[in-house]
Design a protein around this motif. Sequence first.
Motif, PDB file in Angstrom:
ATOM      1  N   LEU A   1       0.822  -1.201   0.000  1.00 30.41           N
ATOM      2  CA  LEU A   1       0.000   0.000   0.000  1.00 30.41           C
ATOM      3  C   LEU A   1       0.858   1.254   0.000  1.00 30.41           C
ATOM      4  CD1 LEU A   1      -2.908  -0.714   2.507  1.00 30.41           C
ATOM      5  CD2 LEU A   1      -3.065  -0.496   0.030  1.00 30.41           C
ATOM      6  N   GLN A   2       0.343   2.279  -0.672  1.00 26.85           N
ATOM      7  CA  GLN A   2       0.963   3.599  -0.678  1.00 26.85           C
ATOM      8  C   GLN A   2      -0.135   4.626  -0.437  1.00 26.85           C
ATOM      9  OE1 GLN A   2       4.303   4.394  -1.157  1.00 26.85           O
ATOM     10  NE2 GLN A   2       4.774   2.211  -1.136  1.00 26.85           N
ATOM     11  N   GLY A   3       0.246   5.782   0.036  1.00 26.44           N
ATOM     12  CA  GLY A   3      -0.738   6.841   0.218  1.00 26.44           C
ATOM     13  C   GLY A   3      -1.545   6.611   1.479  1.00 26.44           C
ATOM     14  N   THR A   4      -2.853   6.388   1.332  1.00 25.32           N
ATOM     15  CA  THR A   4      -3.751   6.286   2.478  1.00 25.32           C
ATOM     16  C   THR A   4      -4.536   4.982   2.430  1.00 25.32           C
ATOM     17  OG1 THR A   4      -4.015   8.689   2.595  1.00 25.32           O
ATOM     18  CG2 THR A   4      -5.702   7.357   3.660  1.00 25.32           C
ATOM     19  N   LEU A   5      -4.539   4.265   3.555  1.00 27.98           N
ATOM     20  CA  LEU A   5      -5.481   3.174   3.745  1.00 27.98           C
ATOM     21  C   LEU A   5      -6.711   3.804   4.377  1.00 27.98           C
ATOM     22  CD1 LEU A   5      -6.496   0.276   4.051  1.00 27.98           C
ATOM     23  CD2 LEU A   5      -5.245   0.151   6.204  1.00 27.98           C
TER      24      LEU A   5
ATOM     25  N   ILE B   1       6.315   8.189  -6.790  1.00 23.69           N
ATOM     26  CA  ILE B   1       6.643   7.774  -8.162  1.00 23.69           C
ATOM     27  C   ILE B   1       7.369   6.439  -8.179  1.00 23.69           C
ATOM     28  CG2 ILE B   1       7.888   8.380 -10.275  1.00 23.69           C
ATOM     29  CD1 ILE B   1       7.666  11.297  -9.489  1.00 23.69           C
ATOM     30  N   HIS B   2       8.355   6.302  -7.289  1.00 22.49           N
ATOM     31  CA  HIS B   2       9.270   5.160  -7.374  1.00 22.49           C
ATOM     32  C   HIS B   2       9.133   4.167  -6.230  1.00 22.49           C
ATOM     33  CE1 HIS B   2      11.147   7.466 -10.537  1.00 22.49           C
ATOM     34  NE2 HIS B   2      11.423   8.449  -9.702  1.00 22.49           N
ATOM     35  N   GLY B   3       8.305   4.466  -5.230  1.00 26.11           N
ATOM     36  CA  GLY B   3       8.193   3.593  -4.079  1.00 26.11           C
ATOM     37  C   GLY B   3       9.215   3.944  -3.023  1.00 26.11           C
ATOM     38  N   ARG B   4       9.052   3.348  -1.860  1.00 26.39           N
ATOM     39  CA  ARG B   4       9.972   3.600  -0.758  1.00 26.39           C
ATOM     40  C   ARG B   4      11.326   3.004  -1.063  1.00 26.39           C
ATOM     41  NH1 ARG B   4       8.106   1.456   4.641  1.00 26.39           N
ATOM     42  NH2 ARG B   4       9.916   2.642   5.292  1.00 26.39           N
ATOM     43  N   ALA B   5      12.355   3.647  -0.572  1.00 24.09           N
ATOM     44  CA  ALA B   5      13.720   3.161  -0.768  1.00 24.09           C
ATOM     45  C   ALA B   5      13.848   1.740  -0.228  1.00 24.09           C
ATOM     46  CB  ALA B   5      14.703   4.087  -0.061  1.00 24.09           C
ATOM     47  N   GLY B   6      14.428   0.873  -1.060  1.00 28.71           N
ATOM     48  CA  GLY B   6      14.658  -0.494  -0.626  1.00 28.71           C
ATOM     49  C   GLY B   6      13.511  -1.441  -0.908  1.00 28.71           C
ATOM     50  N   THR B   7      12.336  -0.915  -1.284  1.00 24.91           N
ATOM     51  CA  THR B   7      11.189  -1.790  -1.541  1.00 24.91           C
ATOM     52  C   THR B   7      10.746  -1.734  -2.988  1.00 24.91           C
ATOM     53  OG1 THR B   7       9.512  -0.115  -1.039  1.00 24.91           O
ATOM     54  CG2 THR B   7      10.406  -1.387   0.820  1.00 24.91           C
ATOM     55  N   GLY B   8      10.752  -0.534  -3.592  1.00 25.41           N
ATOM     56  CA  GLY B   8      10.289  -0.370  -4.954  1.00 25.41           C
ATOM     57  C   GLY B   8       8.791  -0.458  -5.102  1.00 25.41           C
ATOM     58  N   ASN B   9       8.084  -0.629  -3.991  1.00 29.38           N
ATOM     59  CA  ASN B   9       6.629  -0.752  -4.057  1.00 29.38           C
ATOM     60  C   ASN B   9       5.978   0.617  -4.127  1.00 29.38           C
ATOM     61  OD1 ASN B   9       6.855  -3.514  -3.816  1.00 29.38           O
ATOM     62  ND2 ASN B   9       6.740  -3.462  -1.577  1.00 29.38           N
ATOM     63  N   SER B  10       5.075   0.803  -5.047  1.00 33.09           N
ATOM     64  CA  SER B  10       4.330   2.058  -5.120  1.00 33.09           C
ATOM     65  C   SER B  10       3.031   1.829  -5.873  1.00 33.09           C
ATOM     66  CB  SER B  10       5.160   3.140  -5.837  1.00 33.09           C
ATOM     67  OG  SER B  10       5.404   2.782  -7.172  1.00 33.09           O
ATOM     68  N   ALA B  11       1.997   2.519  -5.432  1.00 29.85           N
ATOM     69  CA  ALA B  11       0.738   2.467  -6.160  1.00 29.85           C
ATOM     70  C   ALA B  11       0.839   3.444  -7.315  1.00 29.85           C
ATOM     71  CB  ALA B  11      -0.414   2.858  -5.240  1.00 29.85           C
ATOM     72  N   PRO B  12       0.588   3.000  -8.535  1.00 28.84           N
ATOM     73  CA  PRO B  12       0.731   3.911  -9.672  1.00 28.84           C
ATOM     74  C   PRO B  12      -0.156   5.140  -9.530  1.00 28.84           C
ATOM     75  CG  PRO B  12       0.456   1.638 -10.400  1.00 28.84           C
ATOM     76  CD  PRO B  12       0.156   1.658  -8.946  1.00 28.84           C
ATOM     77  N   LEU B  13       0.418   6.288  -9.837  1.00 30.79           N
ATOM     78  CA  LEU B  13      -0.344   7.538  -9.791  1.00 30.79           C
ATOM     79  C   LEU B  13      -1.149   7.686 -11.077  1.00 30.79           C
ATOM     80  CD1 LEU B  13       2.311  10.049  -8.415  1.00 30.79           C
ATOM     81  CD2 LEU B  13       0.233   9.320  -7.259  1.00 30.79           C
ATOM     82  N   PRO B  14      -2.464   7.849 -10.995  1.00 30.64           N
ATOM     83  CA  PRO B  14      -3.234   8.126 -12.217  1.00 30.64           C
ATOM     84  C   PRO B  14      -2.882   9.494 -12.775  1.00 30.64           C
ATOM     85  CG  PRO B  14      -4.619   8.353 -10.273  1.00 30.64           C
ATOM     86  CD  PRO B  14      -3.312   7.812  -9.791  1.00 30.64           C
ATOM     87  N   TRP B  15      -3.210   9.707 -14.033  1.00 32.20           N
ATOM     88  CA  TRP B  15      -2.839  10.960 -14.690  1.00 32.20           C
ATOM     89  C   TRP B  15      -3.462  12.160 -14.000  1.00 32.20           C
ATOM     90  CZ3 TRP B  15       0.745  13.080 -17.317  1.00 32.20           C
ATOM     91  CH2 TRP B  15       0.533  14.281 -17.984  1.00 32.20           C
TER      92      TRP B  15
END
Length: 717
Positions: A224-228, A500-514
């Motif tokens: 998860l990224q942003g807000t749950l 954009i790129h996820g947290r350092a060391g994880t690479g996980n990120s929720a894609p940002l819509p346009w």
Amino acid sequence: MCQALMASSSSSPSRLSLLCLLCAGSLLLVVNGLNGEGTELLSFKAGIREDPGGSLASWNSSDQDPCSWNGITCRGVSVVALSLPKKKLVGYLPSALDSLQSLRHVNLRNNRLFGNLPAGLFAARGLQSLVLYGNFLSGSLPPEIGQLLYLQNLDLSGNLFAGSLPTSLIQCKRLKALVLDHNNFTGSLPLGFGTSLAGLGKLDLSYNRFDGPIPSDVGNLTRLQGTLDLSHNRFYGSIPPSLGNLPEKVYIDLTYNNLSGPIPQNGALENRGPTAFIGNPDLCGPPLKNPCPSEAPSPNPFLPNNYSPPAPEGNGTHNGNSSKGVSKAAIIAIVVGDVVGIVLVALVFFYFYCKAAASLGVEEDGGNSDRRLKGRKECMCFRKEESETLSDNIEQYELVPLDRHVTFDLDGLLKASAYVLGKSGIGIVYKVVPDDGPTLAVRRLGEGGSQRLKEFQTEVEAIGRVRHPNIVTLRAYYWSIDEKLLIYDYIPNGSLSAAIHGRAGTGNSAPLPWEARLKIMKGIAKGLAFLHEFSPKKYVHGDLKPNNVLLGLDMEPYISDFGVGRLANIAGGSPFLQSDRIAVEKTQSQPSDVAFGPVISRGSCYQAPEALKTLKPSQKWDVYAYGVILLELISGRSPLVLLETMEMDLVRWIQFCIEEKKPFLDVLDPFLAQELDREDEIIAVLKIALACVQADPEKRPSMRHAADSIQRLINKN
């Protein structure tokens, strides 16, 4: 039509037969001319009652296939995308859509569609994106949703859907975004929700009527990224401690439910302020004021160095590991309590000592000293001989507010829980959660012994006067010989770089819509344009990059670290003065539009080429950095791109792709390739970015011009 022909040709039976045969033959040709997918789409058109923009005017039954129709994208002759957002279409979705089995993307957001969601829509087993938010669709979510094994993006928010979520939803194991907010969904979440949908990067279930306990396996959503967002529902029971397993930068919003019991203090849950839990009257324990019945206070105060013994190297204010046993916790509580008690006694003694010294100084020096001390609320004392006049050699122990709305004080900060957010050359940044008041971000500028208090005051008060919706607000500051603190609003959604790129060391990120990217671009541009042209002075940021752009709850951007480099240099003991850094300071010989010049890294990919040749910061530096950020948002790539065996910065890589006439999709973030209807906007932004990164600074646009260009794009939607 044949009936009309019969009426007009009743006098000639043979002619009548021929005309009817011709009529039937022509209808047969029309039907046979359009393939099955086109016929299915015409049933969709038939269900549309109003089309004020003529969006479906090109949908013609005389065509052989629908691939040339507006809003339709084909691969070969198969329809793969139906995209008609914001067209003010009024109507319903027909049940007969099961022939579109190659469909991959459906985007009908922000129309006026009503009725149920037809089960036939889910016959397209390869569907990857279904975006229907902002309509009037109702009914329940069909269980056939579980057949979409490749579904990645499901956005049904802002409709009238009701009923419980089908258990088959957990079969959509490739889901990355599940957005169901502002509906009337009820019931509990399906069993195995968190375990099966562990790939989710975005989850918003707010403003529904979900009930039951929060499943403990929601803690498995580590991507998860942003807000749950589980707010404004009817979830009951205790908060599962497993939520602490979520990434620390995820904002957990549990407000306005029926949750009860103590708030777990582990992992990501430790970093939550009281605003994440309000509206649950039966919750207790920190960070709420409501103590649990058998719970003793467990303070974890944020203490400046001059108020507590220095911590060993490498220990943050909070390391996330609780005491292993009761005896160790008791020892820590006793030690902390003793330190706080000693500090409070010392502060009281110091306060009365300073008042006595100030009164003595007034009596001895007469009117001059009275004018110096008049109106000062902070406790000011001489650092050398009492006979010396007040100068920069002053020790100040009071928190100085820069905003009349500031409700916290030094005592509140001392008692607050504090957590290390990050460390950099500018110092350590803490998240501070006072018992009463908003969550804050506190930056320590180091422990240098510089005596340039008046210069520091001048600069910090100038920064404090800069107020804009897209610039982080400096609320207060603290100065002492051993400690310099800057107190800001806390921005909960982390940095743009992480988005954009996820947290350092994880690479996980929720894609940002346009839409979100465009909102971020606009906000940064407006904030910079304000700094450059409309602020009290014409300022330069000088160190703009995605790490210095923070994101709010609704993904609104906030420019941070404005003027911090200058303040760090004044504060003394700054690590900036290194051979590989350029300390840019304002001097009297510099023009008035350069008020603050933070330190600029020579190796930064966001640094304008001319910055290597001069120490004088320019607004054109910020324009260049803004252009690089736009390229990063469009491409989704890091500022350094690996091309075969060599690295090149993002600007050079984009220019290389243009020179080599690479396909546009090679440059575009793969996630944005799904938003086929926004291609013209994306290309327009790319042109703005390329103008901003011109090698010649005089050819770059002003930030006001860039902001206006982005705004015009948004206004067209």
